[in-house]
Each structure stands twice: as C-alpha cells, then as structure tokens.
Motif scaffolding. Structure first.
Motif, PDB file in Angstrom:
ATOM      1  N   LYS A 361      -7.546  60.843 -63.472  1.00 43.36           N
ATOM      2  CA  LYS A 361      -6.745  61.260 -64.625  1.00 43.36           C
ATOM      3  C   LYS A 361      -6.858  60.260 -65.767  1.00 43.36           C
ATOM      4  O   LYS A 361      -6.919  60.632 -66.941  1.00 43.36           O
ATOM      5  CB  LYS A 361      -5.277  61.414 -64.208  1.00 43.36           C
ATOM      6  N   ALA A 363      -9.307  58.334 -66.567  1.00 48.42           N
ATOM      7  CA  ALA A 363     -10.631  58.239 -67.188  1.00 48.42           C
ATOM      8  C   ALA A 363     -10.708  59.013 -68.499  1.00 48.42           C
ATOM      9  O   ALA A 363     -11.482  58.656 -69.394  1.00 48.42           O
ATOM     10  CB  ALA A 363     -11.695  58.734 -66.217  1.00 48.42           C
ATOM     11  N   ASN A 364      -9.900  60.051 -68.630  1.00 47.48           N
ATOM     12  CA  ASN A 364      -9.926  60.865 -69.845  1.00 47.48           C
ATOM     13  C   ASN A 364      -8.630  60.763 -70.650  1.00 47.48           C
ATOM     14  O   ASN A 364      -8.375  61.585 -71.532  1.00 47.48           O
ATOM     15  CB  ASN A 364     -10.193  62.330 -69.485  1.00 47.48           C
ATOM     16  N   ALA A 365      -7.824  59.752 -70.352  1.00 46.59           N
ATOM     17  CA  ALA A 365      -6.544  59.596 -71.027  1.00 46.59           C
ATOM     18  C   ALA A 365      -6.665  58.687 -72.249  1.00 46.59           C
ATOM     19  O   ALA A 365      -7.647  57.954 -72.408  1.00 46.59           O
ATOM     20  CB  ALA A 365      -5.513  59.036 -70.050  1.00 46.59           C
ATOM     21  N   HIS A 469     -15.086  50.880 -62.937  1.00 45.15           N
ATOM     22  CA  HIS A 469     -14.580  50.973 -64.307  1.00 45.15           C
ATOM     23  C   HIS A 469     -14.261  49.590 -64.851  1.00 45.15           C
ATOM     24  O   HIS A 469     -13.188  49.353 -65.411  1.00 45.15           O
ATOM     25  CB  HIS A 469     -13.340  51.871 -64.343  1.00 45.15           C
ATOM     26  N   ASP A 474     -18.956  52.510 -68.783  1.00 42.57           N
ATOM     27  CA  ASP A 474     -18.773  53.448 -69.878  1.00 42.57           C
ATOM     28  C   ASP A 474     -17.299  53.731 -70.136  1.00 42.57           C
ATOM     29  O   ASP A 474     -16.902  54.035 -71.265  1.00 42.57           O
ATOM     30  CB  ASP A 474     -19.498  54.766 -69.572  1.00 42.57           C
ATOM     31  N   LYS A 475     -16.488  53.652 -69.073  1.00 47.41           N
ATOM     32  CA  LYS A 475     -15.052  53.917 -69.195  1.00 47.41           C
ATOM     33  C   LYS A 475     -14.272  52.790 -68.526  1.00 47.41           C
ATOM     34  O   LYS A 475     -13.800  52.922 -67.399  1.00 47.41           O
ATOM     35  CB  LYS A 475     -14.695  55.262 -68.563  1.00 47.41           C
TER      36      LYS A 475
END
Length: 514
Positions: A361, A363-365, A469, A474-475
């Motif tokens: 969740k 990773a795209n927050a 991560h 990248d994230k």
C-alpha cells in the motif's frame, strides 16, 4: 461495569477557583509556592507552609475557605532546575495531586499548572492533565466486575476549548489502549480484542475490517498463522487481523502505515517460557493496543492532510500438538523463506506479514512512512530500562524520522532512545545451512544476545520485503521499528498499569502542525 475516560473541561478564567464555581477542589502543580501566580492561592499556600513543613515538599491538602470545595492541594514539582530532569516531573506531581484529591473525596477538581519558561516544560500543562488520566484509570476487569461509584470523572483546566478537545481525544485513545493492553487473556483474546475495537470505532468514520477466516489468514499471513497454529483449535483463541484506516477529507500530503503486534498471550510456544516467565504475558499486545488507541484519537480529531493505515496482528502463541516448532522453514507473505530460530521470538513473525501488506500500500502512497510498534524484546529493557527504543532504515534516517520522534517524545513525557541499524544485524540472520533465506532469531533470550533489540529490525526489513525499498531503489520507503517492551507498562510487565506509549508521541509527530 464500563467507565468512560476522564473528561477535561476548558475553563476560561480564574474565577473558577472560587467556591460556587462548580469545582470541588483545587490542585496546584507548581515548582514553588512563589511561582503559583494567583494571589488567593499563593497566600493560603504560604500560610500552610508556616504550619506544615511538607507544603512545597510533597503533595499536601490544605483547608481553603472560599476556594473551590474548600480544598487546596499543593503538588510540588521537584527537581525542575536539575539538568537531568524532564517534563515527567510535572506528570509525577500531577499524579500525586490527583490521587490525594480522589482520596479526599473530590469528584470535579480544577487542575492549575504554574507556567515555566524552560523550553523542555512547554507542554507541562498537557502532560500533567494526561498524567491524571493515567493515575485514575482502572482495569477493565475491575470495572466490569464492580459497580464503581466513587472517583473523579471530570477535571477542569485553564485552557481553551480547542486544547481541551485535543486532550480529551488523546485520553480517549489512551483509555482504549490501556483497556486492550491491560486486560487478561480470556477477556481480551484475539477475537475479543477485535470486537472491542469494532465497538470503540462504531460511527467513528474509520474504515475497519477484521480478517478471521483461517484459509485467508494462512494464505495472506503465513508467519502470523504459524504463531497461531495451535490456537486455531480453540474458537475463542483463533487469530484475527484488524485493518483500520483514517483518511482526511482534504488533499493528502503525508501517509503513515502502522503494524501493531498483538500477541494476546505468549506462552513462548514450543520454546516454552519457564521459571515464572509466562506471568504478565497478556501484556504482549501493547503495540497493537497503542495503535488501536491512536486510531481512536485520529477519528475524534480528524486532522487534515494525512492518511493513516494500520494493521493489528492478534494471535495467541499457544502450546499444543499443532504448535509450530524451531527449525521449520515458512515462507512469509513477501516470499522470504524463514527458518524459525525460536518460537518465543514470535512477535517479529507477526509483524513481518503485516508490514508486507502495508509495504504494498505504501509503495503508491503520498510521502509514506512505515512503523512497527511492539513489545518485542527483553534486550531493549536490559539496554534502556523503561524507555522506548526506535531503530530505523536508511530512508527513515535520511528523513530524520527517529530524531524528530525523539524530540517530540521528550516534551510529551514519553522519552525515546534511538538505536542504529548496523551490518552486524544482518549477519545475525544468516542460515548456516543455506536452506532458508533468513533465520528469525537465535535460540537464546534476547536479553543476553548482543544487539538483541536492533537485529530484529533487520529481520523485519528482509522478511517483509521492505529491504528492497532502500535509498537507491525506485521507491524508497522510510521504515522505523518501535520497541516498547520497557515502556508499555509502568515498571514490570507483571501486571503494571499500561501506559499507552507511544500513542501521544506518534500523534504529535503526525499532527503537531495542526
């Protein structure tokens, strides 16, 4: 019988100190009689000191005609000018004062804090008020067994209505956290813990769901399910995962993700705790309890601009024919093959699966930060006593997460020690046989293991997939592990009163700018 938390009421002016204003006692927390600052009170205090040398040295009750309830309690702040002291001295004084007021029969005292110009004491009023809530809390089992009719239910404060609202919301969260952490393992089993949360969150606006299906738990939370494997046979002991989310109704600028360890009872499993070591292990759910309380506070105050997602892993580490054992290799939700080093190092297994779900969740927050909160190791108690310790990854360190959290904790009476993740912590995880990706732990107590509270953070990073991560990924994801084994209860976990730590520090860290 249940009981609501203490209610703080805002008082607009000093006229409340007089008889007839509705308050039945005055509690003055002050560094000295001369610092009281209200003539009617300081005059009585000085007179009292002439006839009782304890006034100004320990909490004392004075007959006070004309003042609220005819009672004046002077609760001295001792050591305020010592370099080593912090704002907890105000908490100590307030607790002594409120205990004396309760014993004297007061039900609606007015709490007055003499101000200090020292920056470390800038939150002394709020700290003192919350300390009163801590002092007055009574165990849920007692409240449900006995019809309590005696005690303090309202405290007046010389604050604005906004500040009173914040303190009430924090105390409501702490009250919930204490109930969840401090209640015995049958009354607060995993299903009962989940149900208590559902009731506490009713009509709160939070998004709440509970996972209880065994097939889903074993598929999505394999390490957690291994810990609870022996408990599945007893319906009232079966594991649960509680998912809670708060999302502000405006633009989200920051996101926070919390994994809470909720081991409702820890027998040690097949590596059973012996020599009386099991007593108090119903308090091994302090991490999940603190995060549950934090979500309650957020739901009341509805801070702007943030999204907060929590997963609480609730499980009983039971003994039995189905119990998981040392040497097993179990794949985590993130796909890491974990060799079990000791079944009494179960908390990190629970957290790893929770963190793996939160990782996806996050990773795209927007501007995400992840935390795990747990009563995890005896080693942290050996190192730091009754203090919380935090260990962060390089991404969190680059964002100064632990440093900022420590600064907040100092002024809110929940002081935190910062530990550093090192390369040696990863070496502890190597499986000599190479059959597994990592080993969960060694087979000795953490309290006698070098870096016993630091290296579990390395395990959590690898077992949850968060290691991928790092700073150069990248994230990048900031992750901070919070070990509250020493701070979740007052003194020993053996039935000491739960503290709800680090709820206040986490809330202020996220919302201090509002």
């Amino acid at each position: 019988m249940d009981m609501n938390p203490i209610t703080f009421v805002d008082v607009q002016d000093n006229d409340a100190i007089f008889e007839g204003a509705g308050w039945d006692a005055l509690i003055v927390v002050t560094s000295s009689i001369d610092a009281i600052g209200i003539d009617e009170i300081s005059l009585l205090a000085r007179h009292g000191a002439k006839v009782d040398a304890r006034v100004g040295r320990s909490a004392t009750l004075l007959f006070a005609p004309g003042l609220a309830g005819g009672r004046l309690i002077v609760a001295p702040v001792l050591g305020h000018d010592k370099d080593v002291e912090d704002v907890r001295i105000y908490a100590d004084a307030a607790r002594q004062g409120i205990a004396l007021a309760k014993d004297a029969g007061a039900r609606k005292p007015l709490l007055i804090i003499s101000p200090s110009n020292a920056p470390q004491y800038r939150q002394s009023l709020s700290v003192a008020a919350l300390a009163c809530g801590q002092e007055l809390w009574q165990a849920l089992e007692l409240r449900e067994a006995v019809a309590l009719t005696y005690g303090i239910d309202t405290i007046g404060l010389l604050v604005s209505d906004v500040q009173a609202k914040v303190l009430n919301a924090i105390e409501a969260g702490r009250h919930l956290a204490r109930d969840l952490c401090g209640t015995e393992p049958e009354r607060m089993s995993a299903p009962a813990f989940a149900q208590y949360c559902l009731e506490a969150y009713q009509d709160s606006g939070l998004s709440v769901s509970v996972i209880e299906d065994r097939d889903v738990l074993e598929r999505d939370y394999p390490l957690l399910s291994a810990v609870g494997r022996s408990s599945f046979a007893v319906s009232r002991h079966q594991p649960r995962v509680v998912k809670v989310e708060y999302c502000a109704d405006d633009e989200i600028t920051r996101s926070y993700f919390f994994a809470g360890k909720g081991v409702v009872y820890d027998t040690g499993g097949a590596d059973i705790k012996v020599g009386g070591g099991m007593a108090g292990m119903s308090r091994d759910k302090g991490g999940a309890a603190a995060i549950a309380g934090l979500m309650k506070t957020l739901a009341i105050l509805k801070p702007k601009g943030i999204r907060v997602v929590a997963e609480l892993g609730l499980v009983r580490n039971s003994i039995g024919s189905e119990a998981f054992v040392t040497d097993e290799i179990i794949s985590s939700h993130a796909g890491a093959r974990v060799r079990i080093g000791n079944t009494d190092a179960e908390g990190r297994l629970v957290l790893a699966d929770l963190l793996s779900h939160l990782r996806i969740k996050a990773a795209n927050a927007v501007a995400p930060q992840l935390f795990s909160v747990a009563t995890l190791t005896g080693h942290v108690v050996r190192c730091y006593g009754n203090y919380t310790a935090v260990v962060e990854n390089a991404v969190a360190r680059s964002q100064r997460v632990a440093e900022q959290l420590q600064e907040v904790s100092e002024v809110w009476a929940e002081p935190i020690e910062v530990s550093r993740l090192r390369r040696e912590d990863y070496k502890m995880l190597i499986d000599p046989s190479a059959a597994a990706d990592i080993v969960s732990s060694n087979n000795a107590p953490s309290s006698v293991t070098a870096r016993g509270h630091q290296y579990p953070a390395a395990f959590l990073l690898k077992a949850s997939g968060l290691e991928a991560h790092g700073l150069k990924s990248d994230k990048p994801l900031a992750y901070t592990h919070v070990d509250i084994a020493g701070s979740a209860t007052e003194g020993s976990p053996l039935y000491g009163k739960p503290t709800a730590a680090p709820l206040v520090s986490l809330f202020q860290y996220m919302c201090a700018d509002q």
